[in-house]
Scaffold this motif. Structure first.
Motif, PDB file in Angstrom:
ATOM      1  N   ALA A  43      -0.829   9.587  -5.682  1.00  0.00           N
ATOM      2  CA  ALA A  43      -1.890   9.647  -4.674  1.00  0.00           C
ATOM      3  C   ALA A  43      -2.351   8.261  -4.247  1.00  0.00           C
ATOM      4  O   ALA A  43      -2.955   8.108  -3.179  1.00  0.00           O
ATOM      5  N   PHE A  44      -2.077   7.241  -5.055  1.00  0.00           N
ATOM      6  CA  PHE A  44      -2.536   5.891  -4.751  1.00  0.00           C
ATOM      7  C   PHE A  44      -1.365   4.946  -4.467  1.00  0.00           C
ATOM      8  O   PHE A  44      -1.545   3.729  -4.491  1.00  0.00           O
ATOM      9  N   LYS A  45      -0.183   5.507  -4.186  1.00  0.00           N
ATOM     10  CA  LYS A  45       0.995   4.677  -3.952  1.00  0.00           C
ATOM     11  C   LYS A  45       1.687   5.059  -2.648  1.00  0.00           C
ATOM     12  O   LYS A  45       1.562   6.189  -2.174  1.00  0.00           O
ATOM     13  N   ASN A  46       2.419   4.108  -2.118  1.00  0.00           N
ATOM     14  CA  ASN A  46       3.272   4.351  -0.965  1.00  0.00           C
ATOM     15  C   ASN A  46       4.681   4.612  -1.495  1.00  0.00           C
ATOM     16  O   ASN A  46       5.497   3.712  -1.615  1.00  0.00           O
ATOM     17  N   VAL A  47       4.919   5.867  -1.852  1.00  0.00           N
ATOM     18  CA  VAL A  47       6.133   6.223  -2.589  1.00  0.00           C
ATOM     19  C   VAL A  47       7.364   6.085  -1.703  1.00  0.00           C
ATOM     20  O   VAL A  47       7.379   6.521  -0.545  1.00  0.00           O
ATOM     21  N   ASN A  48       8.406   5.466  -2.260  1.00  0.00           N
ATOM     22  CA  ASN A  48       9.711   5.424  -1.593  1.00  0.00           C
ATOM     23  C   ASN A  48      10.792   5.710  -2.618  1.00  0.00           C
ATOM     24  O   ASN A  48      10.599   5.518  -3.814  1.00  0.00           O
ATOM     25  N   TYR A  49      11.927   6.185  -2.146  1.00  0.00           N
ATOM     26  CA  TYR A  49      12.990   6.633  -3.044  1.00  0.00           C
ATOM     27  C   TYR A  49      13.713   5.471  -3.719  1.00  0.00           C
ATOM     28  O   TYR A  49      14.348   5.641  -4.758  1.00  0.00           O
ATOM     29  N   VAL A  50      13.651   4.285  -3.139  1.00  0.00           N
ATOM     30  CA  VAL A  50      14.364   3.134  -3.703  1.00  0.00           C
ATOM     31  C   VAL A  50      13.684   2.645  -4.978  1.00  0.00           C
ATOM     32  O   VAL A  50      14.324   2.450  -6.018  1.00  0.00           O
ATOM     33  N   ASP A  51      12.364   2.466  -4.920  1.00  0.00           N
ATOM     34  CA  ASP A  51      11.623   1.937  -6.070  1.00  0.00           C
ATOM     35  C   ASP A  51      11.189   3.004  -7.062  1.00  0.00           C
ATOM     36  O   ASP A  51      10.833   2.691  -8.197  1.00  0.00           O
ATOM     37  N   GLY A  52      11.169   4.267  -6.625  1.00  0.00           N
ATOM     38  CA  GLY A  52      10.724   5.331  -7.510  1.00  0.00           C
ATOM     39  C   GLY A  52       9.209   5.424  -7.553  1.00  0.00           C
ATOM     40  O   GLY A  52       8.497   4.645  -6.918  1.00  0.00           O
ATOM     41  N   VAL A  53       8.719   6.392  -8.337  1.00  0.00           N
ATOM     42  CA  VAL A  53       7.279   6.640  -8.382  1.00  0.00           C
ATOM     43  C   VAL A  53       6.523   5.456  -8.971  1.00  0.00           C
ATOM     44  O   VAL A  53       5.543   4.960  -8.389  1.00  0.00           O
ATOM     45  N   PHE A  54       6.950   4.961 -10.101  1.00  0.00           N
ATOM     46  CA  PHE A  54       6.206   3.909 -10.792  1.00  0.00           C
ATOM     47  C   PHE A  54       6.466   2.530 -10.194  1.00  0.00           C
ATOM     48  O   PHE A  54       5.647   1.626 -10.342  1.00  0.00           O
ATOM     49  N   GLY A  55       7.587   2.371  -9.498  1.00  0.00           N
ATOM     50  CA  GLY A  55       7.896   1.067  -8.910  1.00  0.00           C
ATOM     51  C   GLY A  55       7.417   0.895  -7.491  1.00  0.00           C
ATOM     52  O   GLY A  55       7.396  -0.220  -6.966  1.00  0.00           O
ATOM     53  N   SER A  56       6.986   1.970  -6.849  1.00  0.00           N
ATOM     54  CA  SER A  56       6.523   1.895  -5.456  1.00  0.00           C
ATOM     55  C   SER A  56       5.226   1.095  -5.365  1.00  0.00           C
ATOM     56  O   SER A  56       4.427   1.083  -6.306  1.00  0.00           O
ATOM     57  N   PRO A  57       5.000   0.424  -4.244  1.00  0.00           N
ATOM     58  CA  PRO A  57       3.781  -0.398  -4.097  1.00  0.00           C
ATOM     59  C   PRO A  57       2.521   0.457  -4.036  1.00  0.00           C
ATOM     60  O   PRO A  57       2.544   1.582  -3.537  1.00  0.00           O
ATOM     61  N   TRP A  58       1.426  -0.110  -4.522  1.00  0.00           N
ATOM     62  CA  TRP A  58       0.128   0.571  -4.473  1.00  0.00           C
ATOM     63  C   TRP A  58      -0.371   0.638  -3.038  1.00  0.00           C
ATOM     64  O   TRP A  58      -0.155  -0.266  -2.243  1.00  0.00           O
ATOM     65  N   ASN A  59      -1.071   1.727  -2.756  1.00  0.00           N
ATOM     66  CA  ASN A  59      -1.514   1.988  -1.385  1.00  0.00           C
ATOM     67  C   ASN A  59      -3.028   2.135  -1.270  1.00  0.00           C
ATOM     68  O   ASN A  59      -3.553   2.471  -0.210  1.00  0.00           O
ATOM     69  N   GLY A  60      -3.744   1.939  -2.376  1.00  0.00           N
ATOM     70  CA  GLY A  60      -5.198   2.086  -2.361  1.00  0.00           C
ATOM     71  C   GLY A  60      -5.620   3.504  -2.025  1.00  0.00           C
ATOM     72  O   GLY A  60      -5.071   4.470  -2.566  1.00  0.00           O
ATOM     73  N   LEU A  61      -6.570   3.617  -1.127  1.00  0.00           N
ATOM     74  CA  LEU A  61      -7.094   4.924  -0.711  1.00  0.00           C
ATOM     75  C   LEU A  61      -6.544   5.356   0.653  1.00  0.00           C
ATOM     76  O   LEU A  61      -7.087   6.285   1.264  1.00  0.00           O
TER      77      LEU A  61
END
Length: 309
Positions: A43-61
């Motif tokens: 819910a707080f990340k900009n999820v992408n398939y390359v980096d995965g859930v934990f590696g995706s950058p944070w997206n704040g609110l």
């Protein structure tokens, strides 16, 4: 080893069969209820398939802004809250009425038959229910348009194009499907009420109505409170099948059938944004959690014995 620790280990070894029986349930609880909590970070990340859930950058609110920045935010929030409020009240009231009527039947087999008949719709899939509703409301071949409306001299209605009818249709379907489920709870609770209360009431000349109001309903109030509090916890969640399958995803009636769950689902299909959908689910859970505690606090202030915790 200290004496206290030795005593604890002896108790553990003494009851090891019970702990072994608990193990599958504990494992299932951890896998289904606690491990998925880690997914809240979506819910707080900009999820992408390359980096995965934990590696995706944070997206704040930013994911949460999706729900509140669109012009549909008020409509879907209003629909979700009002429909669920109507569902909670109608299911409890109708189930109580049915339970009271079943309690007055003196036949041995009729109450079981009626309970089974009312409970059966609860097991039906919403896909099946949607076809049943379509058989009634179809403009061309529907039972209502072809058989009922002509009796009153009315023209056929395009039910799936007219949003004004659905605030009445959806609660009726919900009652038909779920009232029998809650009736079983109340009937089972009535069995535990002592017959001495009713015998004393008969001696005092109380009518059946007075017995129901003065004895049965007060005895059922703790159960009513618990069921209401549990449903309040999900007041920001909607029955997805009811609001998506039954209206056949008709865009013409979105103003009265679109709720948070269906809105997020359609947005997910269109945008493929998992962060947004996760933010919506997180928002619903937090609000439900707060509402349960707030409602229970109010109940504790009014009547401590009827509180859930």
């Amino acid at each position: 080893m200290a004496y206290g620790q030795s005593t604890k280990w002896r108790k553990l070894l003494k009851f090891w069969p019970l702990y072994l029986m608990m193990l599958p349930t504990i494992v299932l609880l951890l896998i289904n209820n606690y491990l998925p909590i880690a997914g809240l970070i979506i819910a707080f990340k900009n999820v992408n398939y390359v980096d995965g859930v934990f590696g995706s950058p944070w997206n704040g609110l930013n994911n949460f802004k999706f729900l509140f920045s669109t012009r549909d935010a008020w409509i879907i929030t209003r629909n979700t809250l009002l429909y669920n409020a109507v569902f909670i009240a109608s299911n409890i009231i109708v189930a109580l009425i049915f339970a009271l009527m079943l309690n007055e039947l003196r036949s041995r087999w009729l109450p079981k038959f009626y309970q089974a008949s009312m409970f059966f719709p609860f097991f039906l899939s919403m896909v099946v229910v949607s076809y049943l509703v379509f058989a009634f409301l179809s403009k061309g071949n529907g039972f209502v348009n072809n058989n009922l409306l002509p009796l009153f001299g009315m023209e056929p209605i395009s039910w799936y194009q007219e949003p004004k009818y659905w605030p009445f249709i959806l609660p009726l379907i919900n009652i038909w499907k779920n009232a029998g489920y809650y009736t079983v709870f109340f009937v089972a609770s009535m069995v535990t009420i002592s017959h001495e209360y009713y015998e004393a009431a008969v001696i005092d000349g109380a009518s059946k109505w007075q017995q129901a109001i003065r004895i049965t309903l007060p005895q059922l109030m703790p159960l009513v409170t618990v069921l209401t509090l549990l449903q309040i916890g999900r007041i920001f969640y909607a029955d997805f099948g009811l609001f998506y399958q039954v209206p056949l995803n008709s865009g013409a009636i979105y103003s009265t059938t679109n709720v948070i769950d269906t809105y997020v689902y359609r947005a997910l299909l269109t945008l493929g944004d998992f962060g947004m959908s996760s933010a919506a689910a997180f928002y619903q859970s937090v609000v439900g959690f707060v509402l349960v505690f707030l409602s229970n606090y109010i109940v504790r202030k009014l009547d401590r014995e009827n509180a859930l915790f």
